[in-house]
Motif scaffolding. Structure first.
Motif, PDB file in Angstrom:
ATOM      1  N   MET A  37      -2.837 -11.328  16.226  1.00  0.00           N
ATOM      2  CA  MET A  37      -1.865 -11.115  15.417  1.00  0.00           C
ATOM      3  C   MET A  37      -2.144 -11.309  13.782  1.00  0.00           C
ATOM      4  O   MET A  37      -2.621 -12.441  13.481  1.00  0.00           O
ATOM      5  CB  MET A  37      -0.580 -11.879  15.779  1.00  0.00           C
ATOM      6  N   ARG A  38      -2.106 -10.277  13.107  1.00  0.00           N
ATOM      7  CA  ARG A  38      -2.521 -10.271  11.711  1.00  0.00           C
ATOM      8  C   ARG A  38      -1.157 -10.081  11.012  1.00  0.00           C
ATOM      9  O   ARG A  38      -0.266  -9.422  11.323  1.00  0.00           O
ATOM     10  CB  ARG A  38      -3.399  -9.184  11.469  1.00  0.00           C
ATOM     11  N   HIS A  39      -0.939 -11.053  10.031  1.00  0.00           N
ATOM     12  CA  HIS A  39       0.287 -11.138   9.433  1.00  0.00           C
ATOM     13  C   HIS A  39       0.155 -10.469   7.785  1.00  0.00           C
ATOM     14  O   HIS A  39      -0.731 -10.620   7.100  1.00  0.00           O
ATOM     15  CB  HIS A  39       0.607 -12.470   9.029  1.00  0.00           C
ATOM     16  N   GLY A  40       1.273  -9.727   7.439  1.00  0.00           N
ATOM     17  CA  GLY A  40       1.202  -9.290   6.023  1.00  0.00           C
ATOM     18  C   GLY A  40       2.767  -8.843   5.506  1.00  0.00           C
ATOM     19  O   GLY A  40       3.722  -9.097   6.270  1.00  0.00           O
ATOM     20  N   GLU A  41       2.743  -8.836   4.190  1.00  0.00           N
ATOM     21  CA  GLU A  41       4.011  -8.960   3.460  1.00  0.00           C
ATOM     22  C   GLU A  41       4.263  -7.339   3.118  1.00  0.00           C
ATOM     23  O   GLU A  41       5.560  -7.291   2.720  1.00  0.00           O
ATOM     24  CB  GLU A  41       3.884  -9.774   2.273  1.00  0.00           C
ATOM     25  N   ALA A  42       3.604  -6.516   3.396  1.00  0.00           N
ATOM     26  CA  ALA A  42       3.750  -5.134   2.929  1.00  0.00           C
ATOM     27  C   ALA A  42       3.099  -4.161   3.910  1.00  0.00           C
ATOM     28  O   ALA A  42       2.055  -4.393   4.543  1.00  0.00           O
ATOM     29  CB  ALA A  42       3.461  -4.815   1.412  1.00  0.00           C
ATOM     30  N   LEU A  43       3.542  -2.758   3.821  1.00  0.00           N
ATOM     31  CA  LEU A  43       2.783  -1.927   4.586  1.00  0.00           C
ATOM     32  C   LEU A  43       1.946  -1.234   3.557  1.00  0.00           C
ATOM     33  O   LEU A  43       1.877  -1.082   2.302  1.00  0.00           O
ATOM     34  CB  LEU A  43       3.852  -0.728   5.037  1.00  0.00           C
ATOM     35  N   MET A  44       0.743  -0.644   4.262  1.00  0.00           N
ATOM     36  CA  MET A  44      -0.175   0.174   3.223  1.00  0.00           C
ATOM     37  C   MET A  44       0.726   1.326   2.436  1.00  0.00           C
ATOM     38  O   MET A  44       1.746   1.992   2.961  1.00  0.00           O
ATOM     39  CB  MET A  44      -1.002   1.033   4.175  1.00  0.00           C
ATOM     40  N   HIS A  45       0.270   1.234   1.314  1.00  0.00           N
ATOM     41  CA  HIS A  45       0.987   2.030   0.386  1.00  0.00           C
ATOM     42  C   HIS A  45       0.129   2.518  -0.898  1.00  0.00           C
ATOM     43  O   HIS A  45      -0.960   2.247  -0.946  1.00  0.00           O
ATOM     44  CB  HIS A  45       2.233   1.239  -0.277  1.00  0.00           C
ATOM     45  N   GLU A  46       0.380   3.647  -1.609  1.00  0.00           N
ATOM     46  CA  GLU A  46      -0.351   4.051  -2.762  1.00  0.00           C
ATOM     47  C   GLU A  46      -0.248   3.009  -3.629  1.00  0.00           C
ATOM     48  O   GLU A  46       0.534   2.404  -4.014  1.00  0.00           O
ATOM     49  CB  GLU A  46       0.273   5.301  -3.133  1.00  0.00           C
ATOM     50  N   PRO A  47      -1.253   2.690  -4.482  1.00  0.00           N
ATOM     51  CA  PRO A  47      -2.433   3.472  -4.795  1.00  0.00           C
ATOM     52  C   PRO A  47      -3.574   2.842  -3.835  1.00  0.00           C
ATOM     53  O   PRO A  47      -4.779   3.328  -4.095  1.00  0.00           O
ATOM     54  CB  PRO A  47      -2.768   3.081  -6.293  1.00  0.00           C
ATOM     55  N   TYR A  48      -3.401   2.016  -2.716  1.00  0.00           N
ATOM     56  CA  TYR A  48      -4.413   1.219  -2.235  1.00  0.00           C
ATOM     57  C   TYR A  48      -4.660   2.194  -0.817  1.00  0.00           C
ATOM     58  O   TYR A  48      -5.668   1.625  -0.304  1.00  0.00           O
ATOM     59  CB  TYR A  48      -3.902  -0.101  -1.877  1.00  0.00           C
ATOM     60  N   GLY A  49      -3.955   3.025  -0.731  1.00  0.00           N
ATOM     61  CA  GLY A  49      -4.291   3.800   0.588  1.00  0.00           C
ATOM     62  C   GLY A  49      -3.086   4.678   1.258  1.00  0.00           C
ATOM     63  O   GLY A  49      -2.076   4.588   0.576  1.00  0.00           O
ATOM     64  N   ALA A  50      -3.303   5.481   1.939  1.00  0.00           N
ATOM     65  CA  ALA A  50      -2.239   6.445   2.413  1.00  0.00           C
ATOM     66  C   ALA A  50      -1.089   5.584   3.370  1.00  0.00           C
ATOM     67  O   ALA A  50      -1.484   4.582   3.828  1.00  0.00           O
ATOM     68  CB  ALA A  50      -2.737   7.483   3.498  1.00  0.00           C
ATOM     69  N   PRO A  51       0.132   5.915   3.203  1.00  0.00           N
ATOM     70  CA  PRO A  51       1.099   5.147   3.580  1.00  0.00           C
ATOM     71  C   PRO A  51       1.140   5.479   5.356  1.00  0.00           C
ATOM     72  O   PRO A  51       1.878   6.526   5.804  1.00  0.00           O
ATOM     73  CB  PRO A  51       2.434   5.553   3.213  1.00  0.00           C
ATOM     74  N   THR A  52       0.274   4.706   5.990  1.00  0.00           N
ATOM     75  CA  THR A  52       0.054   5.122   7.528  1.00  0.00           C
ATOM     76  C   THR A  52       0.958   4.384   8.575  1.00  0.00           C
ATOM     77  O   THR A  52       0.816   4.624   9.920  1.00  0.00           O
ATOM     78  CB  THR A  52      -1.493   4.919   8.034  1.00  0.00           C
ATOM     79  N   GLY A  53       1.512   3.320   7.792  1.00  0.00           N
ATOM     80  CA  GLY A  53       2.550   2.504   8.915  1.00  0.00           C
ATOM     81  C   GLY A  53       1.669   1.239   9.284  1.00  0.00           C
ATOM     82  O   GLY A  53       1.985   0.291  10.032  1.00  0.00           O
ATOM     83  N   ASP A  54       0.599   1.029   8.878  1.00  0.00           N
ATOM     84  CA  ASP A  54      -0.573  -0.024   9.068  1.00  0.00           C
ATOM     85  C   ASP A  54       0.033  -1.459   8.026  1.00  0.00           C
ATOM     86  O   ASP A  54       0.499  -0.870   6.957  1.00  0.00           O
ATOM     87  CB  ASP A  54      -1.936   0.334   8.904  1.00  0.00           C
ATOM     88  N   ILE A  55      -0.365  -2.416   8.213  1.00  0.00           N
ATOM     89  CA  ILE A  55       0.010  -3.395   7.426  1.00  0.00           C
ATOM     90  C   ILE A  55      -1.046  -3.685   6.205  1.00  0.00           C
ATOM     91  O   ILE A  55      -2.096  -3.186   6.494  1.00  0.00           O
ATOM     92  CB  ILE A  55       0.260  -4.858   7.843  1.00  0.00           C
TER      93      ILE A  55
END
Length: 140
Positions: A37-55
Motif C-alpha cells: 500500500m503506497r500512500h499519496g496526497e494527490a493524483l498524477m497531474h500536469e506538469p508532472y505527468g499525464a492524469p492517468t488515475g495513478d497516485i
C-alpha cells in the motif's frame, strides 16, 4: 476506488488525513501474498505527468510512504486484518498491489491519528521520555 492498470487499485478516502489504513481481507486468504500500500496526497497531474488515475508521489521526495504486508493465511469465516502500529502517513489516496482477490471498498478503512487528546493519566518518573508525550490516539 478504481483500477488504473491490471492488479493495481487506487482508493480515495475523500480527504487528506494523517493516519494509517486498516486492511481487512475476507477469508479465505492464501498465506504468503505480499500486499503493498503506497500512500499519496494527490493524483498524477500536469506538469508532472499525464492524469492517468495513478497516485502522485513526487512531493514525497525520498519518503517511501509505503506499507508492505505478507498474509498469514486464513480459512476460517473471519477476516485477516493488518493495521500498522509504529508509523503513520499523510494521505488521501492509497495505491494497492498484490491483493490475492479483487479489491472491494469495504476492505480499506482510513484510521485517523492525532496527538491532541486529553491527558488520561500520569507517570511516576520525574522525567518522562519525550516520545511518551507524543503518543497518538487513532480512531477509524
Amino acid at each position: 476506488m478504481w483500477s488504473p492498470s491490471p492488479d493495481v487499485y487506487v482508493v480515495d478516502f475523500g480527504q487528506n488525513l494523517a493516519g494509517v489504513v486498516r486492511l481487512s481481507l475476507p477469508a479465505p486468504v492464501p498465506a504468503g501474498a505480499v500486499i503493498t500500500m503506497r500512500h499519496g496526497e494527490a493524483l498524477m497531474h500536469e506538469p508532472y505527468g499525464a492524469p492517468t488515475g495513478d497516485i502522485y508521489t513526487g512531493n514525497l521526495r525520498s519518503a517511501r510512504a509505503t506499507d508492505v504486508y505478507t498474509t498469514a493465511g486464513t480459512t476460517a469465516s473471519d477476516y485477516e486484518v493488518f493495521e500498522p502500529i509504529f508509523t503513520y502517513h499523510g494521505f488521501r489516496f492509497i495505491e494497492v498491489t498484490g491483493l490475492p482477490m479483487v479489491a472491494e471498498a469495504y476492505m480499506f478503512t482510513a484510521v485517523h491519528c492525532r496527538s491532541a487528546v486529553p491527558t488520561a493519566g500520569s507517570s511516576a518518573p520525574a522525567r518522562v521520555p519525550p516520545t511518551w508525550s507524543r503518543a497518538a490516539r487513532c480512531d477509524p
